[in-house]
Design a protein around this motif. Structure first.
Motif, mmCIF file in Angstrom:
data_model
loop_
_atom_site.group_PDB
_atom_site.id
_atom_site.type_symbol
_atom_site.label_atom_id
_atom_site.label_comp_id
_atom_site.label_asym_id
_atom_site.label_seq_id
_atom_site.Cartn_x
_atom_site.Cartn_y
_atom_site.Cartn_z
ATOM 1 N N THR A 2 0.832 -1.196 0.000
ATOM 2 C CA THR A 2 0.000 0.000 0.000
ATOM 3 C C THR A 2 0.871 1.251 0.000
ATOM 4 O O THR A 2 1.913 1.280 0.674
ATOM 5 C CB THR A 2 -0.940 0.032 1.215
ATOM 6 N N ASP B 193 -0.238 4.005 1.279
ATOM 7 C CA ASP B 193 -0.704 4.849 2.385
ATOM 8 C C ASP B 193 -1.048 4.064 3.645
ATOM 9 O O ASP B 193 -0.268 4.018 4.579
ATOM 10 C CB ASP B 193 -1.881 5.725 1.936
ATOM 11 N N THR C 62 2.219 -3.138 4.399
ATOM 12 C CA THR C 62 3.404 -2.305 4.571
ATOM 13 C C THR C 62 4.549 -3.194 5.035
ATOM 14 O O THR C 62 4.392 -3.969 5.988
ATOM 15 C CB THR C 62 3.150 -1.202 5.612
ATOM 16 N N ASN D 217 -6.982 1.564 11.163
ATOM 17 C CA ASN D 217 -7.223 2.046 9.784
ATOM 18 C C ASN D 217 -8.481 1.443 9.166
ATOM 19 O O ASN D 217 -8.697 1.561 7.961
ATOM 20 C CB ASN D 217 -6.025 1.762 8.867
#
Length: 405
Positions: free
Chosen positions: A213, A215, A228, A361
């Motif tokens: 990702t 973000d 990540t 998230n």
């Protein structure tokens, strides 16, 4: 000597960690419990032209503050992380450095890559600069560097090896050490995983797979778009309950069961049957019914298909109401061969504090992921039994079961 395996219960008496949250198992747990992401802007030693600019790297790590200067030349960062995590675990278990060793102490450390920094540096020096590799490059880069270094550090002369099965490496390393203790091949083990994989080549390679990702990592959520990359180490001291009691140690928990399977299906895509069978084997190993599981720390990569597959596998094992689930990868990143160790550290801490960490998230439930993902905020709840899942490329699966004492 005849050993009654049914009486050889295995306990965890110490654990240590190095992660994107910093040095220490408590730092990792505090970040996971409080939902504090440790993903930061990417920092690399050489110029980087990739699209992904974030990673969960270990911050401000000074190896010389923890490791003797005469040992450092032999240690790639993945070994450095393993040493620091293991020293913390040994101390928590109540051992002096050489007290834990001997012929009945095993060392098993999982890693997906091994000395990635040394490989990267050596390749760059050769191809870009025409410089001869350093003399100690090979002892630093080999995956067995971490377990052999720990074995020498603690005088452990039992079975000692590295285990490399991608993202399941740490979980399988801990599980195989557990099986050795249960079977009577050892009385103690130093087991876990270590990875230092955030380098130029790895970042570009994972980016090429289109699983990173740019973000936010959002496991089990709508709008998830990948993981990540992370790094670190987690190491545990395993003992037979009899051994721990004989020296007056207080266990953190019981390591009650372990399951491992292979999908034999696809190099990249996960399957439902293999992970489901893995969880069932862990429960069978622990003598636990599915209904007794209070919390599950999921593999939870936040890639679209894998979260769906893991959700379906959980429902295959637990029925329409799986136990509350969280993925802590948005906190500490996906540390490949170390991930299962970091996540077991979080799982044991959840068990001890009776708090399930959140899946941060999270924006909206995905109807294809029908699990209670503990979105965004930790949940105070009774936890007596918990599972930790790790599922790797190539379909290699590992599940660990822990119980409160």
């Amino acid at each position: 000597m005849t050993i009654n395996q049914s009486r050889r219960r295995v306990v965890v008496t110490g654990m240590g960690a190095v992660s994107a949250a910093g040095v220490g198992a408590q730092a990792l747990w505090a970040a996971a419990r409080d939902g504090v992401s440790c993903v930061r802007p990417l920092k690399l030693a050489r110029p980087y032209q990739g699209r992904i600019k974030i990673a969960a790297q270990v911050p401000d790590f000074d190896a010389s503050a923890h490791i003797e200067p005469e040992l450092l030349p032999y240690c790639d960062p993945f070994t450095q992380y393993a040493i620091v995590a293991a020293d913390e675990a040994v101390a928590q278990a109540g051992f002096a450095r050489k007290e834990i060793g001997g012929p009945r102490t095993a060392v098993v450390i999982g890693t997906g890559i091994g000395g990635a920094h040394t490989i990267d540096d050596t390749s760059y020096h050769e191809y870009a600069e025409g410089v001869r590799p350093e003399t100690l490059a090979v002892p630093r880069l080999i995956p067995s560097a971490a377990p052999t270094t720990l074995g020498m550090r603690y005088g452990a002369k039992g079975p000692t090896f590295a285990l490399a099965s991608a993202c399941s490496s740490a979980t399988q390393a801990i599980g195989e050490a557990f099986e050795m203790l249960r079977a009577g091949r050892a009385d103690r083990a130093v087991a876990g995983g270590a990875e230092a994989c955030v380098i130029n080549g790895s970042m570009r390679a994972w980016e090429a797979l289109r699983v990173l990702t740019p973000d936010f990592c959002r496991p089990f959520s709508m709008k998830r778009n990948g993981m990540t990359l992370g790094e670190g180490a987690a190491v545990f001291i395993l003992e037979t309950l009899e051994s721990a009691q004989a020296r007056g140690a207080t266990p953190l928990c019981e390591l009650a069961g372990y399951g491992t399977t292979s999908d034999a299906f696809d190099p990249l895509r996960a399957d439902v049957e293999g992970p489901a069978r893995c969880m069932r084997l862990a429960l069978e190993s622990a003598g636990i019914e599915p209904s007794a599981v209070d919390y599950l720390n999921a593999h939870g990569t936040a890639t679209y298909a894998n979260d769906i597959t893991e959700s379906e596998a959980m429902r295959a094992v637990f029925g329409d109401r799986p136990p509350p689930v969280s993925s802590t990868k948005p906190i500490h990143g996906h540390a490949l061969g170390a991930s299962g160790g970091l996540e077991l550290c979080v799982t044991i801490s959840a068990l001890r504090d009776q708090v399930a960490p959140p899946t941060i998230n999270f924006v909206e439930a995905d109807p294809k992921c029908l699990v209670d993902a503990i979105p965004n905020e930790a949940r105070k709840m009774p936890i007596r039994v918990a599972l930790s899942n790790s599922f790797a490329f190539g379909g290699i699966n590992g599940t660990l079961a822990v119980k409160a004492m």
